[in-house]
Design an enzyme around this catalytic site. Structure first.
Site, mmCIF file in Angstrom:
data_model
loop_
_atom_site.group_PDB
_atom_site.id
_atom_site.type_symbol
_atom_site.label_atom_id
_atom_site.label_comp_id
_atom_site.label_asym_id
_atom_site.label_seq_id
_atom_site.Cartn_x
_atom_site.Cartn_y
_atom_site.Cartn_z
ATOM 1 C CB ILE A 19 -1.009 -0.015 1.176
ATOM 2 C CG1 ILE A 19 -2.146 0.983 0.909
ATOM 3 C CG2 ILE A 19 -0.325 0.222 2.510
ATOM 4 C CD1 ILE A 19 -3.375 0.780 1.768
ATOM 5 N N GLY A 40 2.308 -3.629 11.502
ATOM 6 C CA GLY A 40 1.545 -3.893 10.283
ATOM 7 C C GLY A 40 1.575 -2.746 9.302
ATOM 8 C CB VAL A 41 -1.187 -1.349 7.194
ATOM 9 C CG1 VAL A 41 -1.466 -0.051 6.447
ATOM 10 C CG2 VAL A 41 -1.481 -2.534 6.279
ATOM 11 C CG ASP A 42 -0.161 2.586 12.434
ATOM 12 O OD1 ASP A 42 -0.058 3.649 11.796
ATOM 13 O OD2 ASP A 42 -0.354 2.546 13.657
ATOM 14 C CB THR A 131 -8.023 -8.606 8.007
ATOM 15 O OG1 THR A 131 -7.079 -7.828 7.251
ATOM 16 C CG2 THR A 131 -9.432 -8.291 7.542
#
Length: 177
Positions: A19, A40-42, A131
């Site tokens: 992302i 994670g994404v953060d 998720t």
């Protein structure tokens, strides 16, 4: 929302990838309520985007969100060094076996699109919110994401779900078909 773009339903696209590499107007971050970065994404978004994002987040904590960003809400900051122009931070719910929190998860997608409309963003990249470490089952998380975005009128032209692995990609593909 800018007056010249009529609300409609965004086109949904799926990408398997990172992302932080998406060339879109806004990237949605699955943040934690502290807004000060996490895993994670953060963590990936803060690492790739650099300290400007955290500086903006600290300013938000010092002003509007002293107690943190509530679950299901969304707020925008700069995207720092990311190819995107903005990061829209939203706090997903932790999955619970005892309590149905799906309305909060849906709210993350709706509120992120509302913020995107305020920014007049045309392209928005979302991760599969909640998720990861928050334990939301992937298939149900994908269903809620796709149904919510499909039901939300927005000025955004393309909503791109950026999925990290094949399992996530397949789950979203099942619900987009």
């Amino acid at each position: 929302m800018s007056h010249h773009r009529h609300p409609h339903h965004a086109r949904l696209t799926l990408v398997r990838g990172d992302i932080t590499r998406q060339d879109v107007d806004a990237v949605v971050n699955a943040a934690n309520s502290s807004l000060l970065g996490g895993g994670g994404v953060d963590g990936a978004i803060h690492r790739a985007g650099g300290p400007d994002i955290l500086d903006d987040c600290r300013r938000l904590r010092a002003s509007y969100y002293g107690g943190g960003l509530p679950t299901g809400q969304a707020v925008a900051t700069t995207a720092g060094r990311l190819p995107a122009r903005w990061v829209i931070h939203t706090v997903g719910p932790v999955h619970s076996r005892d309590e149905d929190r799906s309305a909060l998860l849906a709210s993350c997608y709706r509120e992120s699109l509302r913020v995107a409309d305020e920014l007049a963003a045309r392209t928005v990249a979302f991760p599969a919110i909640s998720t990861g470490v928050y334990g939301w089952p992937m298939d149900d998380g994908a269903r809620i994401a796709v149904e919510t975005v499909r039901a939300t009128e927005t000025g955004v032209e393309e909503v791109r779900f950026v999925l990290f692995d094949e399992t996530a990609y397949e789950a979203f593909a099942r619900h987009v078909r």
